[in-house]
Design a protein around this motif. Structure first.
Motif, PDB file in Angstrom:
ATOM      1  N   LYS A  56      15.029   9.309  33.790  1.00 58.82           N
ATOM      2  CA  LYS A  56      14.855   9.175  35.239  1.00 58.82           C
ATOM      3  C   LYS A  56      15.375  10.442  35.912  1.00 58.82           C
ATOM      4  O   LYS A  56      16.568  10.730  35.836  1.00 58.82           O
ATOM      5  CB  LYS A  56      15.642   7.976  35.784  1.00 58.82           C
ATOM      6  N   LYS A 106      24.370   2.383  41.254  1.00 61.72           N
ATOM      7  CA  LYS A 106      23.095   2.902  41.748  1.00 61.72           C
ATOM      8  C   LYS A 106      23.270   4.409  41.840  1.00 61.72           C
ATOM      9  O   LYS A 106      24.215   4.896  42.458  1.00 61.72           O
ATOM     10  CB  LYS A 106      22.756   2.336  43.125  1.00 61.72           C
ATOM     11  N   TYR A 108      21.661   7.970  43.022  1.00 62.21           N
ATOM     12  CA  TYR A 108      20.695   8.668  43.863  1.00 62.21           C
ATOM     13  C   TYR A 108      20.769  10.147  43.494  1.00 62.21           C
ATOM     14  O   TYR A 108      21.811  10.779  43.693  1.00 62.21           O
ATOM     15  CB  TYR A 108      21.036   8.497  45.348  1.00 62.21           C
ATOM     16  N   CYS A 109      19.697  10.703  42.936  1.00 66.72           N
ATOM     17  CA  CYS A 109      19.661  12.108  42.538  1.00 66.72           C
ATOM     18  C   CYS A 109      19.199  12.964  43.702  1.00 66.72           C
ATOM     19  O   CYS A 109      18.255  12.594  44.416  1.00 66.72           O
ATOM     20  CB  CYS A 109      18.736  12.299  41.343  1.00 66.72           C
ATOM     21  N   HIS A 112      15.502  13.282  45.542  1.00 69.87           N
ATOM     22  CA  HIS A 112      14.677  12.094  45.295  1.00 69.87           C
ATOM     23  C   HIS A 112      15.092  10.979  46.254  1.00 69.87           C
ATOM     24  O   HIS A 112      16.280  10.772  46.495  1.00 69.87           O
ATOM     25  CB  HIS A 112      14.850  11.610  43.849  1.00 69.87           C
ATOM     26  N   ASP A 113      14.119  10.277  46.792  1.00 69.06           N
ATOM     27  CA  ASP A 113      14.396   9.182  47.713  1.00 69.06           C
ATOM     28  C   ASP A 113      14.785   7.894  46.984  1.00 69.06           C
ATOM     29  O   ASP A 113      15.481   7.059  47.535  1.00 69.06           O
ATOM     30  CB  ASP A 113      13.181   8.903  48.608  1.00 69.06           C
ATOM     31  N   GLU A 114      14.311   7.749  45.764  1.00 70.91           N
ATOM     32  CA  GLU A 114      14.568   6.529  45.007  1.00 70.91           C
ATOM     33  C   GLU A 114      15.887   6.634  44.248  1.00 70.91           C
ATOM     34  O   GLU A 114      16.432   7.719  44.066  1.00 70.91           O
ATOM     35  CB  GLU A 114      13.432   6.291  44.009  1.00 70.91           C
ATOM     36  N   PHE A 115      16.366   5.490  43.775  1.00 69.86           N
ATOM     37  CA  PHE A 115      17.560   5.464  42.935  1.00 69.86           C
ATOM     38  C   PHE A 115      17.225   4.730  41.646  1.00 69.86           C
ATOM     39  O   PHE A 115      16.174   4.115  41.514  1.00 69.86           O
ATOM     40  CB  PHE A 115      18.726   4.760  43.653  1.00 69.86           C
ATOM     41  N   PHE A 116      18.114   4.837  40.670  1.00 71.14           N
ATOM     42  CA  PHE A 116      18.020   4.022  39.464  1.00 71.14           C
ATOM     43  C   PHE A 116      19.398   3.442  39.195  1.00 71.14           C
ATOM     44  O   PHE A 116      20.395   3.928  39.728  1.00 71.14           O
ATOM     45  CB  PHE A 116      17.498   4.827  38.259  1.00 71.14           C
ATOM     46  N   GLU A 117      19.436   2.380  38.418  1.00 75.64           N
ATOM     47  CA  GLU A 117      20.712   1.722  38.113  1.00 75.64           C
ATOM     48  C   GLU A 117      21.101   1.950  36.666  1.00 75.64           C
ATOM     49  O   GLU A 117      20.246   1.962  35.777  1.00 75.64           O
ATOM     50  CB  GLU A 117      20.631   0.216  38.365  1.00 75.64           C
TER      51      GLU A 117
END
Length: 148
Positions: A56, A106, A108-109, A112-117
């Motif tokens: 990700k 969570k 947040y990179c 990027h607007d999205e995050f991953f867990e």
């Protein structure tokens, strides 16, 4: 207890005419007994991991890696770090590999607007130079190793 002698005869390493039988499920790994179709076959045992690896935004995440991999990496000898629920920016000044024992984050990179867990049981590698926001939603306890 079952013991096996590992041999390779008459091209047995080839996948043709190979019979594969699942024999044991243990610690996120499935072990197989396999042989070429003769009455007195040479034996081999191999392991197929049931863990999954994803990437990700340049971060490598392996869910539930096998204990054998963790032992090979020496994870239990790595330093520990933990924190309570909080939100903060972080820059990885070196490549960092971590194994989360507890918690959920969570991530947040930057860019990027999205995050991953990521969470308990995940083996994660963040690349050098990555900027993130960590939103710790459940208290984290992890082993970590940084490149020198």
């Amino acid at each position: 207890m079952v013991s096996f002698k590992i041999e390779f005869r008459n091209g047995c390493a080839s996948l043709t005419n190979l019979l594969v039988i699942p024999v044991l499920v243990c610690a996120s790994a499935l072990y197989y007994y396999s042989y070429c179709g003769s009455s007195s076959p040479p034996h081999s045992v191999y392991m197929a991991s049931t863990s999954s690896i994803a990437e990700k935004f340049g971060v490598k995440i392996e869910k539930d890696p096998p204990q054998s991999k963790l032992a090979h990496l020496g994870v239990e000898s790595w330093p520990k770090w933990g924190c309570s629920p909080s939100k903060f920016p972080w820059t990885f000044t070196t490549t960092e590999t971590m194994f989360l024992l507890e918690g959920k984050v969570k991530v947040y990179c930057d860019g990027h607007d999205e995050f991953f867990e990521i969470g308990a049981g995940d083996l994660v590698e963040f690349p050098k130079g990555m900027k993130v926001i960590w939103d710790v939603t459940e208290a984290v306890n992890k082993h970590y190793k940084v490149e020198k």
